[in-house]
Design a protein around this motif. Structure first.
Motif, PDB file in Angstrom:
ATOM      1  N   ASP A 179      -6.892  43.195 -32.647  1.00 48.70           N
ATOM      2  CA  ASP A 179      -6.333  44.008 -34.143  1.00 48.70           C
ATOM      3  C   ASP A 179      -5.069  44.755 -33.852  1.00 48.70           C
ATOM      4  OD1 ASP A 179      -8.130  42.656 -35.613  1.00 48.70           O
ATOM      5  OD2 ASP A 179      -9.653  44.195 -35.785  1.00 48.70           O
ATOM      6  N   ARG A 213      -7.047  39.954 -40.440  1.00 47.98           N
ATOM      7  CA  ARG A 213      -8.373  39.485 -39.867  1.00 47.98           C
ATOM      8  C   ARG A 213      -9.643  40.008 -40.824  1.00 47.98           C
ATOM      9  NH1 ARG A 213     -10.434  40.917 -35.055  1.00 47.98           N
ATOM     10  NH2 ARG A 213     -11.834  39.086 -35.019  1.00 47.98           N
ATOM     11  N   ALA A 219      -7.516  36.601 -33.016  1.00 48.17           N
ATOM     12  CA  ALA A 219      -7.904  38.208 -32.948  1.00 48.17           C
ATOM     13  C   ALA A 219      -6.755  39.120 -32.600  1.00 48.17           C
ATOM     14  CB  ALA A 219      -9.034  38.247 -32.470  1.00 48.17           C
TER      15      ALA A 219
END
Length: 338
Positions: free
Chosen positions: A322, A216, A261
């Motif tokens: 994450d 990301r 995400a």
């Protein structure tokens, strides 16, 4: 389905609590037979309508494969389907639920705060038929998304707007009606305009090659493309937008590309956009096998507020943001369930 972190202050503490609970990695080397292969990271990536050109598609494929990210499937989803199936509404559920999916009487409006701001009780406003979600307000006023946004911005400038919670706003328009999350219709319009489409990729990679945070932060780039590294997707699309065939310079709302995400968000997004079977999905199958009930997964797909066992509470998506697949699954097992 990642829309921004509404609870950043609380999230930091929650993620810290999660990491304390996660099992420590055992670096000792056992036999090959005892070794358990790590779960692959799997995400849903799509090019947003404003950036869906052949040149951008080629760029996305080149960037993904350069980082050993494998593309398992790709395709287009047209505006008509996005609109009919409310795919973008589900994707941005925390915002869209107040704008298009739920009626005003179904919303958790803090009654005292509503009355203090607007000078009328919530129950009275409902009884008088003065309260609308955004999509019904468009029909009531005979305006399109831009027309409602103009009225919404005027109410904001006049001080006739109140925040009722994360991603939850109400305003009294000059027409005398109350509307919730009127701004969402312009976001939605980009995805449902005639001729628009997204181009999606189902991707998978080994966390040993690329951590989710690197996927990301480095590969995708920050939400604001103006500050994204040039080597990132969003950074290059921002720098080369004319050469890539985009109609205007990217900005935060139109930043080129979306990517999940976390592994949980990836699962939720595949289930939403592709109607993928949770029990057949690689991460979904692993979660169910680890003991996460299907009912819990379904409830987490709309990013509710949850509590870690013996810890803090916060947005489930922000809590798991994450984390690589194994870490994400371990963290999901620490979440309290009803």
């Amino acid at each position: 389905m990642g829309i921004g972190a509404f609870l950043k202050g609380a999230v930091k503490g929650v993620k810290g609590a999660v990491k304390k609970i996660l099992p420590k990695k055992d670096d000792s080397k056992g036999s090959a037979a005892d070794a358990k292969a790590p779960l692959m990271n799997s995400a849903f990536v799509f090019i947003k309508p404003h950036a869906n050109t052949r040149a951008v598609q080629d760029l996305v494929v080149a960037k993904l494969t350069s980082k050993r990210v494998k593309i398992l499937a790709e395709g287009d989803i047209a505006a008509a389907k996005i609109d009919k199936d409310k795919l973008i509404d589900q994707h941005y559920y925390a915002i869209a639920s107040k704008a298009t999916l739920l009626k005003p009487e179904q919303l958790p409006v803090p009654e005292a705060k509503f009355e203090a701001k607007f000078g009328v009780s919530w129950k009275q406003a409902l009884a008088d038929g003065l309260v609308y979600n955004a999509i019904d307000a468009c029909a009531k006023l005979g305006v399109d998304a831009d027309g409602l946004d103009a009225k919404w911005q005027a109410a904001k400038a006049a001080g006739d707007m109140e925040k009722f919670g994360g991603g939850f706003y109400g305003a009294k328009l000059g027409d005398g009606i109350f509307v919730f999350n009127g701004f969402f219709m312009t976001m939605r319009a980009a995805f449902v305009a005639p001729g628009a489409s997204i181009h999606y990729y189902v991707v998978e990679w080994d966390p040993a090659d690329l951590k989710w945070s690197e996927f990301r932060g480095d590969l995708l780039g920050p939400t604001d493309p103006a500050v994204a590294p040039l080597a990132s997707l969003r950074g290059e699309i921002y720098a080369e937008w004319k050469a890539l065939g985009l109609p205007n310079e990217p900005f935060t709302g139109e930043n080129g590309v979306h990517a999940s995400a976390s592994p949980l968000e990836g699962l939720a997004e595949r289930a939403n956009w592709l109607k993928a079977s949770v029990s057949k999905d690689s991460f979904g199958k692993a979660a169910l096998a680890a003991g996460v009930p299907r009912k819990a997964l379904d409830s987490w797909f709309v990013d509710p507020r949850v509590r870690v066992k013996g810890g803090e509470s916060g947005s489930v998506f922000d809590m798991l943001e994450d984390l690589d697949a194994d870490e994400c699954l371990a963290a999901m097992l620490t979440i309290e369930r009803e």
